[in-house]
Design an enzyme around this catalytic site. Structure first.
Site, PDB file in Angstrom:
ATOM      1  N   GLY A 106       1.517  -1.129  -0.179  1.00  0.00           N
ATOM      2  CA  GLY A 106      -0.382   0.241   0.367  1.00  0.00           C
ATOM      3  C   GLY A 106       0.558   1.453  -0.006  1.00  0.00           C
ATOM      4  N   PHE A 107       1.450   1.589   1.150  1.00  0.00           N
ATOM      5  CA  PHE A 107       2.606   2.466   1.255  1.00  0.00           C
ATOM      6  C   PHE A 107       2.037   3.602   1.038  1.00  0.00           C
ATOM      7  CE2 PHE A 107       4.014  -0.659  -1.842  1.00  0.00           C
ATOM      8  CZ  PHE A 107       5.516  -0.899  -1.502  1.00  0.00           C
ATOM      9  N   GLY A 136       1.659  -5.910   4.326  1.00  0.00           N
ATOM     10  CA  GLY A 136       3.076  -6.691   4.532  1.00  0.00           C
ATOM     11  C   GLY A 136       3.995  -6.146   5.515  1.00  0.00           C
ATOM     12  N   ILE A 145      11.969  -3.748  19.338  1.00  0.00           N
ATOM     13  CA  ILE A 145      11.407  -4.454  18.428  1.00  0.00           C
ATOM     14  C   ILE A 145      10.845  -5.407  19.101  1.00  0.00           C
ATOM     15  CG2 ILE A 145      13.184  -4.730  16.296  1.00  0.00           C
ATOM     16  CD1 ILE A 145      13.239  -1.608  16.186  1.00  0.00           C
ATOM     17  N   LYS A 148      13.066  -9.922  12.619  1.00  0.00           N
ATOM     18  CA  LYS A 148      13.230 -10.291  11.504  1.00  0.00           C
ATOM     19  C   LYS A 148      12.469  -9.433  10.322  1.00  0.00           C
ATOM     20  CE  LYS A 148      13.103 -14.828   8.449  1.00  0.00           C
ATOM     21  NZ  LYS A 148      12.864 -16.225   8.909  1.00  0.00           N
ATOM     22  N   GLU A 187       8.094   4.295   8.970  1.00  0.00           N
ATOM     23  CA  GLU A 187       7.905   4.977   8.135  1.00  0.00           C
ATOM     24  C   GLU A 187       9.683   6.053   8.360  1.00  0.00           C
ATOM     25  OE1 GLU A 187       5.391   5.768   6.699  1.00  0.00           O
ATOM     26  OE2 GLU A 187       3.523   5.269   7.377  1.00  0.00           O
TER      27      GLU A 187
END
Length: 731
Positions: A232-233, A460, A622, A626, A698
């Site tokens: 999508g982005f 994604g 995090i 991965k 982002e």
């Protein structure tokens, strides 16, 4: 309460939905087999401005298989009530098929519905539309801007006058398009007055609310489904006209309708990163201390909506300086409305700011990293707030060491390998991750498995996997015993899937829901006389692998299954909530990076090849290393495209996009992608949210284009202030 063991969070796990995707079992918006579905193809306006004078649909309607041709003269009139929850300014949407005005080239002016896709495609080619065409205004540099949004502190003009060193620089950034692998598509079905759509969207509830507003339906009469999104982005962060067109076509024909945009139509059927003209005047003393900055920013928007993004943020807080002035002007054009694209606003601003910092460093003879260190602020000077965490200096240190920055030749055009000029560059990056209200639901079943639901998306980054990780640890279960469900407006509502907000927002709601269920189970156990945990302080009980036990005494405990079976409970359920950051912020909350690039430039041909890149990130905790690497690589690849390849070209005579397709709009391919490495600083940002995350999706693209541009200057001695950087600019 004893902290829950963390077995899944922080582990480099593979995607839980990976097998579905590689085997083709994952179903996307255009792949749902809805009984009785027919096909729709949009007829696009062939002029960039004007009014429809006639539509001849006779040939199309006679074509075998064509059911209806719908346009503004026969379409139902829609209420389009205001929707405060959508990205659309109230009352200013593109109202498809409601009048004969044409506002941009490619605007939907009709839709052909047929029993087969081929019949719909040919039928669309037979529709003849005549226009009273005007001259569209599509050139950012020729149109009049609107009223500016302003920011100021100190006296920037006086600060510039008193600065020993002054730069006056203008940067041009081309329009970029998202180009996800999956085209935008909608399948719409009416059951009486109830509407169901299978839609490619990054905001399930935004599309739900928009459709309810357009058709004036109660909330429970609309359902939006999208379990998988093929990239999508940012292109799916609002409900676009084609989704409404599909629903209109389904209502008119009384049949479910499937509508898929072509790749060409995605260049004007959905949004884009707007083009910018960014003038930056920068002043400093001889020691490199910044004294003043004046930012004059022009960006394109559509004539019927005003699109804004956070292009002003970095200029207000990234570096310490007493005097700042900004004017951000939207320039209304006869184009479709822009939309957020990865690293929105800040990726664009960073090219200007970080290129200017490199230019200043060269002017002063100061190392670019040292110049940035000399201007590191102790607090957010835009609002006086302390940082939640800000480890940008550490990013510089780690990046310089790992990239071999000390080996950089400071004299431009002085390092060669045969015909290739070699250069190193770097840039800082910042992004303010979104935090929006979100809800989630968790259910622990008697068999010891759990289901967690939230109406978010996964375009994604791995939402299925990362949310399963936090849920598994909060419940004390293994990954394989937890199922996370998303992509359905029947699930608890969530924020948009963008702005690096999903983990902080949805993840916090998921943890809250799972904590509630786990605590219910603990309370049940310690109050059950037959439980080994009877009478134990609830705060001393933890759960691991589906087994409740006393912290420090693993032998004393029992499983969820035995507890629920003995108490005749089919399940335990809890709702979780994340209210957002609140109206009063106590900290300035941002993610940061330092990006390093090495390029090689052919001295004769001007061709640029990126050799290697490194990103070092201060992004809080995090959750999945991965997945984080996938995010970092993807962001850097996107930045390479912005820096060297991507440029949407408009024919200003009629508003047509000249290169609307992947044959002519260039994006990076494997051969363009060099050695890419990402490093994440250990730590958490607990001031931002309970998970301690900042969001990564982002910030990984912010600064990439500037780092490459700075490396090109180091290699060639030629400063290119226009994106993309082309061979022509270097010859």
């Amino acid at each position: 309460m004893s902290p829950q063991p963390q077995a899944a969070v922080g582990a480099p796990l593979s995607r839980v939905d990976g097998r579905l995707k590689v085997t083709g079992e994952a179903r996307y918006a255009a792949e749902f087999d809805v009984d009785g579905a027919v096909h729709a193809v949009i007829v696009d306006a062939s002029v960039g401005s004007g009014r429809i004078t006639s539509i001849d649909t006779r040939a199309a309607e006679k074509h075998p298989g064509v059911l209806r041709v719908i346009h503004h003269r026969n379409a139902p009139k829609l209420p389009y009530r205001d929707n405060a929850g959508s990205n659309n300014p109230p009352g200013r949407r593109l109202r498809v098929f409601q009048d004969g005005r044409v506002l941009f080239h490619g605007q939907p002016v009709a839709v052909v519905v047929a029993t087969t896709l081929e019949a719909a495609q040919h039928g669309a080619s037979l529709v003849k539309v005549r226009y009273d065409a005007g001259q569209p205004s599509t050139d950012l540099h020729e149109a009049d801007p609107g009223e500016p949004t302003r920011y100021a502190r100190g006296d920037a003009e006086a600060g510039l006058r008193s600065s020993a060193v002054r730069l006056d620089l203008t940067y041009q950034l081309a329009r970029n398009h998202h180009n996800p692998m999956e085209p935008h598509a909608t399948t719409a079905r009416w059951d009486g007055d109830r509407l169901t759509v299978w839609d490619k969207t990054q905001w399930v509830m935004g599309t739900h609310d928009e459709l309810a507003a357009v058709f004036d339906l109660p909330a429970d009469a609309v359902r939006v489904i999208n379990p998988f999104v093929g990239g999508g982005f940012g292109s799916g962060l609002r409900c676009w006209p084609h989704t409404v067109v599909a629903a209109v076509a389904a209502r008119v024909t009384g049949r479910p309708v499937k509508l898929v945009l072509t790749r060409r139509q995605m260049y004007f059927g959905t949004g884009f990163r707007p083009s910018y003209a960014y003038r930056l005047r920068l002043g400093s003393d001889r020691g490199g201390r910044l004294r003043a900055a004046v930012h004059d920013i022009d960006a394109e928007t559509s004539s019927y909506e005003t699109f804004t993004e956070a292009v002003m943020v970095a200029g207000q807080m990234l570096y310490s300086m007493p005097n700042v002035s900004q004017e951000y002007r939207q320039v209304p054009l006869d184009v479709n409305t822009p939309i957020w694209m990865r690293g929105p606003g800040l990726a664009s601003a960073s090219f200007a700011i970080e290129s200017a910092m490199d230019e200043l460093a060269h002017e002063l003879g100061i190392d670019p990293i040292e110049l940035r260190r000399r201007n590191e602020p102790s607090e957010d000077e835009s609002n006086g707030l302390p940082w939640s965490t800000r480890r940008l200096s550490e990013c510089y240190t780690v990046g310089a060491r790992e990239f071999g920055w000390d080996g950089r030749n400071t004299e431009p055009r002085s390092t060669r390998e045969g015909d290739w000029l070699i250069g190193l560059g770097m840039a800082a990056g910042v992004y303010d991750p979104g935090r929006f209200p979100a809800q989630a639901r968790a259910r622990l079943d008697a068999d010891g498995t759990a289901v967690v639901e939230a109406a978010t998306s996964d375009m994604g980054p791995g939402t299925y996997t990362s949310q399963t990780q936090v849920a598994a640890d909060a419940l004390g279960l293994t990954m394989r015993t937890v199922t996370f469900r998303l992509g359905d407006s029947l699930y608890p509502p969530t924020s948009p899937h963008g702005g690096s907000a999903t983990m902080a927002s949805v993840g916090t709601a998921v943890v809250d829901a799972c904590n509630r269920v786990r605590r219910q189970a603990i309370a049940l156990a310690v109050g059950d006389e037959e439980s080994p945990l009877y009478g134990v302080d609830a705060d001393d009980v933890v759960v691991r692998g589906g087994r409740l036990h006393v912290q420090g005494d693993p032998a004393r405990g029992e499983t969820y299954r035995s507890l629920l079976a003995r108490n005749d409970r089919s399940h335990l359920e809890g709702d979780g909530d994340y209210p957002g950051p609140g109206s009063t912020e106590r900290h300035s909350y941002h993610a940061y990076n330092a990006t390093f690039a090495e390029v090689a430039v052919d001295a004769t041909l001007g061709l640029v090849r990126v050799r290697r890149m490194l990103g070092v990130y201060d992004a809080g905790r995090i959750i999945s290393p991965k997945l984080a690497d996938s995010q970092a690589i993807g962001g850097i690849v996107g930045g390479i495209g912005t820096a060297l390849l991507e440029h949407t070209v408009t024919d200003h005579r009629d508003g047509r996009i000249v290169n609307a397709g992947l044959a002519d709009y260039l994006v990076p391919v494997n051969a363009d992608v060099p050695e890419v490495r990402a490093i994440y600083l250990d730590g958490e940002d607990n001031a931002g949210n309970a998970l301690g995350v900042k969001g990564l999706g982002e910030v990984v693209q912010v600064g990439v284009a500037a780092a490459i541009g700075n490396a090109v200057f180091n290699a060639t001695g030629r400063r290119v202030r226009q994106l993309p950087i082309t061979a022509e600019a270097l010859l």
